[in-house]
Design an enzyme around this catalytic site. Structure first.
Site, mmCIF file in Angstrom:
data_model
loop_
_atom_site.group_PDB
_atom_site.id
_atom_site.type_symbol
_atom_site.label_atom_id
_atom_site.label_comp_id
_atom_site.label_asym_id
_atom_site.label_seq_id
_atom_site.Cartn_x
_atom_site.Cartn_y
_atom_site.Cartn_z
ATOM 1 N N CYS A 213 12.782 -1.515 -10.123
ATOM 2 C CA CYS A 213 12.082 -1.506 -8.839
ATOM 3 C C CYS A 213 11.124 -2.696 -8.729
ATOM 4 O O CYS A 213 11.059 -3.351 -7.693
ATOM 5 C CB CYS A 213 11.316 -0.196 -8.669
ATOM 6 S SG CYS A 213 10.535 -0.019 -7.054
ATOM 7 N N MET B 156 0.825 -1.205 0.000
ATOM 8 C CA MET B 156 0.000 0.000 0.000
ATOM 9 C C MET B 156 0.860 1.256 0.000
ATOM 10 O O MET B 156 1.804 1.371 0.775
ATOM 11 C CB MET B 156 -0.958 -0.007 1.188
ATOM 12 C CG MET B 156 -1.983 -1.130 1.100
ATOM 13 S SD MET B 156 -3.263 -1.086 2.374
ATOM 14 C CE MET B 156 -4.191 0.384 1.904
ATOM 15 N N CYS C 115 8.855 7.912 -8.626
ATOM 16 C CA CYS C 115 8.476 8.414 -7.301
ATOM 17 C C CYS C 115 9.479 9.374 -6.692
ATOM 18 O O CYS C 115 9.105 10.249 -5.911
ATOM 19 C CB CYS C 115 8.213 7.243 -6.358
ATOM 20 S SG CYS C 115 9.646 6.158 -6.105
#
Length: 337
Positions: free
Chosen positions: A92, A7, A186
């Site tokens: 990633c 999450m 990100c």
């Protein structure tokens, strides 16, 4: 089943957790601290906590900053320094999300790991998502095939628009459906140059040359350019647009030419990850995430390979991922040399 749900504080993972909980599974949430961007994790952890409280599920915070730095961030920086264009999301997914996080899930005794990726799994293969605009099969093409049996992707057969509307329909989750989409990378706030400037002086003026090596202009530093770029450098007396064809990091030169000179039909690849045993085959190939699939013949030799495109592609960049598709299934991939 006992499922670890990755999450992030976004709508996709939040609704994925809600769906799995409603299906009767035991859900444990996990937020991953990956990079060191100031203030980034604090606000996202609060969002995850809020979602978990509403859903009535436990939450873990897993610090993977060292692993992320080793497998994703440092290669990102080093690849640009080498004059190539990195693909951090592919790394990633391979090493962190479906690597280190999967290990954590197994250590917790979970049966499966779930993520909010828009992708499907069919007969042990990664399959293109129903929502083609959000499909992330390209970025998962480097993960080992054997990990797919441990994964659940609840959104693979869903539309992003429906997921956002579902969140908006639940009072406690409305903010997740209304928040802006997160950045593709990100740890990049604005541009990749801002990241590189923390490590290198990227403003290193140098020569612009043509394919023969003749100096025809000047540029402001090779790391400012990627293959196909047509602005930000000077070509003396030019009347026609010029495009970056290649980058020579060692001599701080960029090679430019016409759009026709950007065409490539022969592509070398390395770091091969295959889902089939064939070593010579025809398929569709994507040479960038948003590129149109092109018909090609592929020859694999160990961890290197060669792609022969039926029709030429423009702006093929070293460091990007070439992904092989057959009938909406990923059958392999390799990084462009």
């Amino acid at each position: 089943m006992k499922i670890l749900m990755a999450m992030s504080g976004g709508v996709d993972s939040t609704i994925s957790a809600k769906m799995l909980k409603e299906q009767g599974h035991e859900i444990i949430a996990c937020y991953m601290k990956l990079h060191k961007k100031p203030g980034y994790h604090e606000k996202n952890i609060e969002k995850v906590k809020k979602a978990c409280e509403f859903l009535g599920i436990k939450m873990h915070v897993l610090d993977l900053q060292d692993e992320f730095d080793k497998y994703v961030y440092q290669p990102f920086v080093d690849t640009y320094k080498d004059g190539r264009t990195p693909n951090p999301c592919a790394l990633c997914n391979k090493f962190i999300k479906l690597g280190e996080l999967l290990k954590f899930a197994k250590n917790l005794g979970c049966d499966k790991l779930a993520t909010g990726h828009y992708v499907q799994v069919e007969d042990g293969f990664i399959k293109v998502a129903k929502d083609l605009n959000k499909d992330q099969s390209y970025f998962l093409a480097q993960v080992p095939q054997e990990v797919l049996k441990d994964m659940i992707f609840p959104l693979g057969d869903k539309l992003k628009s429906d997921i956002k509307e579902l969140a908006k329909s639940v009072e406690s989750l409305r903010e997740f459906g209304e928040q802006a989409e997160s950045s593709e990378i990100c740890f990049v706030d604005t541009t990749y140059i801002d990241v590189l400037n923390r490590h290198y002086d990227t403003n290193l003026p140098g020569d612009v040359v043509d394919k023969s090596g003749k100096v025809i202009g000047r540029h402001s530093g090779y790391m400012h350019y990627t293959i196909g770029k047509r602005r930000g450098f000077e070509v003396f007396g030019a009347h026609e647009p010029h495009f970056v064809l290649s980058i020579d990091s060692k001599s701080n030169r960029i090679v430019v030419g016409s759009k026709d000179e950007l065409e490539r039909s022969d592509i070398k690849i390395q770091d091969i990850n295959m889902f089939i045993n064939e070593r010579e085959f025809e398929c569709d190939v994507k040479v960038r995430y948003r590129s149109v699939p092109l018909r090609a013949r592929v020859l694999i030799d160990g961890q290197t390979g060669h792609i022969e495109l039926k029709d030429s592609a423009y702006g093929v960049a070293s460091g990007q991922l070439a992904v092989f598709y057959r009938d909406d299934l990923v059958i392999g991939s390799g990084f462009i040399v």
